[in-house]
Design a protein around this motif. Structure first.
Motif, PDB file in Angstrom:
ATOM      1  N   ALA A 191       0.845  -1.193   0.000  1.00 21.49           N
ATOM      2  CA  ALA A 191       0.000   0.000   0.000  1.00 21.49           C
ATOM      3  C   ALA A 191       0.877   1.239   0.000  1.00 21.49           C
ATOM      4  O   ALA A 191       1.971   1.253   0.563  1.00 21.49           O
ATOM      5  N   TRP A 192       0.377   2.247  -0.645  1.00 21.15           N
ATOM      6  CA  TRP A 192       1.054   3.540  -0.649  1.00 21.15           C
ATOM      7  C   TRP A 192       0.010   4.583  -0.322  1.00 21.15           C
ATOM      8  O   TRP A 192      -1.061   4.625  -0.930  1.00 21.15           O
ATOM      9  N   TYR A 193       0.295   5.402   0.666  1.00 27.42           N
ATOM     10  CA  TYR A 193      -0.656   6.400   1.139  1.00 27.42           C
ATOM     11  C   TYR A 193      -0.103   7.787   0.818  1.00 27.42           C
ATOM     12  O   TYR A 193       0.656   8.347   1.605  1.00 27.42           O
ATOM     13  N   PRO A 194      -0.460   8.360  -0.341  1.00 25.27           N
ATOM     14  CA  PRO A 194       0.148   9.636  -0.771  1.00 25.27           C
ATOM     15  C   PRO A 194       0.103  10.757   0.260  1.00 25.27           C
ATOM     16  O   PRO A 194       1.136  11.368   0.519  1.00 25.27           O
ATOM     17  N   PRO A 195      -1.036  11.065   0.913  1.00 23.21           N
ATOM     18  CA  PRO A 195      -1.008  12.183   1.878  1.00 23.21           C
ATOM     19  C   PRO A 195      -0.053  11.931   3.035  1.00 23.21           C
ATOM     20  O   PRO A 195       0.722  12.799   3.406  1.00 23.21           O
ATOM     21  N   ARG A 196      -0.089  10.727   3.591  1.00 24.77           N
ATOM     22  CA  ARG A 196       0.790  10.393   4.708  1.00 24.77           C
ATOM     23  C   ARG A 196       2.237  10.384   4.249  1.00 24.77           C
ATOM     24  O   ARG A 196       3.129  10.868   4.946  1.00 24.77           O
ATOM     25  N   ALA A 197       2.491   9.816   3.069  1.00 21.67           N
ATOM     26  CA  ALA A 197       3.862   9.746   2.557  1.00 21.67           C
ATOM     27  C   ALA A 197       4.447  11.133   2.378  1.00 21.67           C
ATOM     28  O   ALA A 197       5.602  11.385   2.714  1.00 21.67           O
ATOM     29  N   LYS A 198       3.649  12.072   1.859  1.00 24.94           N
ATOM     30  CA  LYS A 198       4.143  13.432   1.652  1.00 24.94           C
ATOM     31  C   LYS A 198       4.443  14.113   2.984  1.00 24.94           C
ATOM     32  O   LYS A 198       5.432  14.826   3.116  1.00 24.94           O
ATOM     33  N   GLN A 199       3.588  13.889   3.989  1.00 23.77           N
ATOM     34  CA  GLN A 199       3.822  14.487   5.295  1.00 23.77           C
ATOM     35  C   GLN A 199       5.098  13.936   5.931  1.00 23.77           C
ATOM     36  O   GLN A 199       5.825  14.647   6.596  1.00 23.77           O
ATOM     37  N   GLU A 200       5.355  12.657   5.718  1.00 27.82           N
ATOM     38  CA  GLU A 200       6.524  12.024   6.323  1.00 27.82           C
ATOM     39  C   GLU A 200       7.765  12.135   5.442  1.00 27.82           C
ATOM     40  O   GLU A 200       8.820  11.630   5.797  1.00 27.82           O
ATOM     41  N   GLY A 201       7.619  12.760   4.266  1.00 28.63           N
ATOM     42  CA  GLY A 201       8.756  12.948   3.379  1.00 28.63           C
ATOM     43  C   GLY A 201       9.215  11.677   2.702  1.00 28.63           C
ATOM     44  O   GLY A 201      10.394  11.523   2.390  1.00 28.63           O
ATOM     45  N   SER A 202       8.316  10.740   2.477  1.00 27.41           N
ATOM     46  CA  SER A 202       8.678   9.470   1.869  1.00 27.41           C
ATOM     47  C   SER A 202       7.646   9.083   0.829  1.00 27.41           C
ATOM     48  O   SER A 202       6.471   9.415   0.948  1.00 27.41           O
ATOM     49  N   ASP A 203       8.081   8.380  -0.184  1.00 28.16           N
ATOM     50  CA  ASP A 203       7.125   7.870  -1.154  1.00 28.16           C
ATOM     51  C   ASP A 203       7.214   6.350  -1.252  1.00 28.16           C
ATOM     52  O   ASP A 203       6.871   5.745  -2.246  1.00 28.16           O
ATOM     53  N   GLU A 204       7.712   5.730  -0.192  1.00 27.71           N
ATOM     54  CA  GLU A 204       7.863   4.280  -0.179  1.00 27.71           C
ATOM     55  C   GLU A 204       6.536   3.591   0.097  1.00 27.71           C
ATOM     56  O   GLU A 204       5.699   4.090   0.844  1.00 27.71           O
ATOM     57  N   ALA A 205       6.379   2.426  -0.491  1.00 31.15           N
ATOM     58  CA  ALA A 205       5.197   1.606  -0.241  1.00 31.15           C
ATOM     59  C   ALA A 205       5.360   0.878   1.088  1.00 31.15           C
ATOM     60  O   ALA A 205       6.468   0.588   1.526  1.00 31.15           O
ATOM     61  N   TYR A 206       4.238   0.601   1.718  1.00 39.04           N
ATOM     62  CA  TYR A 206       4.209  -0.192   2.941  1.00 39.04           C
ATOM     63  C   TYR A 206       3.879  -1.611   2.515  1.00 39.04           C
ATOM     64  O   TYR A 206       2.909  -1.840   1.792  1.00 39.04           O
ATOM     65  N   LEU A 207       4.683  -2.578   2.922  1.00 34.53           N
ATOM     66  CA  LEU A 207       4.478  -3.963   2.555  1.00 34.53           C
ATOM     67  C   LEU A 207       4.356  -4.785   3.826  1.00 34.53           C
ATOM     68  O   LEU A 207       5.219  -4.698   4.705  1.00 34.53           O
ATOM     69  N   ALA A 208       3.273  -5.546   3.930  1.00 37.62           N
ATOM     70  CA  ALA A 208       3.058  -6.365   5.123  1.00 37.62           C
ATOM     71  C   ALA A 208       2.370  -7.657   4.735  1.00 37.62           C
ATOM     72  O   ALA A 208       1.613  -7.717   3.758  1.00 37.62           O
ATOM     73  N   ALA A 209       2.628  -8.700   5.505  1.00 38.87           N
ATOM     74  CA  ALA A 209       1.972  -9.987   5.283  1.00 38.87           C
ATOM     75  C   ALA A 209       0.487  -9.856   5.605  1.00 38.87           C
ATOM     76  O   ALA A 209       0.098  -9.121   6.518  1.00 38.87           O
ATOM     77  N   LEU A 210      -0.319 -10.552   4.853  1.00 40.93           N
ATOM     78  CA  LEU A 210      -1.765 -10.517   5.046  1.00 40.93           C
ATOM     79  C   LEU A 210      -2.140 -11.519   6.122  1.00 40.93           C
ATOM     80  O   LEU A 210      -1.960 -12.732   5.961  1.00 40.93           O
ATOM     81  N   GLY A 211      -2.638 -11.019   7.265  1.00 45.68           N
ATOM     82  CA  GLY A 211      -3.051 -11.889   8.354  1.00 45.68           C
ATOM     83  C   GLY A 211      -4.243 -12.747   7.948  1.00 45.68           C
ATOM     84  O   GLY A 211      -5.107 -12.322   7.191  1.00 45.68           O
ATOM     85  N   LEU A 212      -4.280 -13.952   8.467  1.00 47.02           N
ATOM     86  CA  LEU A 212      -5.359 -14.878   8.152  1.00 47.02           C
ATOM     87  C   LEU A 212      -6.452 -14.738   9.196  1.00 47.02           C
ATOM     88  O   LEU A 212      -6.193 -14.853  10.389  1.00 47.02           O
ATOM     89  N   PRO A 213      -7.684 -14.452   8.778  1.00 47.93           N
ATOM     90  CA  PRO A 213      -8.765 -14.216   9.740  1.00 47.93           C
ATOM     91  C   PRO A 213      -8.917 -15.352  10.741  1.00 47.93           C
ATOM     92  O   PRO A 213      -8.890 -16.526  10.378  1.00 47.93           O
ATOM     93  N   ASP A 214      -9.030 -14.977  12.003  1.00 49.81           N
ATOM     94  CA  ASP A 214      -9.246 -15.909  13.113  1.00 49.81           C
ATOM     95  C   ASP A 214     -10.520 -15.443  13.805  1.00 49.81           C
ATOM     96  O   ASP A 214     -10.491 -14.924  14.914  1.00 49.81           O
ATOM     97  N   LEU A 215     -11.636 -15.588  13.096  1.00 47.24           N
ATOM     98  CA  LEU A 215     -12.891 -14.967  13.512  1.00 47.24           C
ATOM     99  C   LEU A 215     -13.567 -15.683  14.664  1.00 47.24           C
ATOM    100  O   LEU A 215     -13.692 -16.907  14.670  1.00 47.24           O
TER     101      LEU A 215
END
Length: 128
Positions: free
Chosen positions: A61-85
């Motif tokens: 995911a890339w969040y343009p408003p947050r990235a600009k505020q933090e001075g970064s244009d890097e994507a956030y990459l995370a493992a997708l958690g498996l639902p444990d409902l």
């Protein structure tokens, strides 16, 4: 299985690939995640010495408003958690807005539910 059988199976799969893609495309997001996790879990590779490699689903995911505020244009990459409902849990339709880190293996995790299993080590985790 012979090379001929392998080839025959590959041709059969190729002929049915569009139908498979169509069927997978009709699954709900939770259903797709569950199915793909089941397939990927069967592909764990164990090397001599006990080292393991696992294929997991991830969210980039890339969040343009947050990235600009933090001075970064890097994507956030995370493992997708498996639902444990549990009985009172629900999916969040706003996307993968629940985040956290697995306490066991330190994997960054995102999900559209609060309670998940880490896709790497299967430790239960509550996300915020």
């Amino acid at each position: 299985m012979s090379d001929v059988d392998d080839h025959r199976e590959a041709v059969f799969a190729a002929l049915n690939r569009p139908r498979l893609v169509e069927a997978l495309g009709r699954l709900s997001l939770p259903g797709l995640i569950d199915l793909l996790d089941e397939v990927l879990r069967s592909r764990t590779i164990t090397h001599d010495g006990g080292d393991e490699e696992r294929i997991v689903l991830a969210v980039a995911a890339w969040y343009p408003p947050r990235a600009k505020q933090e001075g970064s244009d890097e994507a956030y990459l995370a493992a997708l958690g498996l639902p444990d409902l549990g009985p009172n849990d629900r999916y969040y339709p706003s996307g993968f807005c629940q985040m956290g880190t697995c306490r066991t293996c330190r994997t960054e995790i995102v999900s559209d539910v609060k309670r998940v299993l880490c896709p790497v080590c299967r430790t239960p985790r509550s996300l915020t």
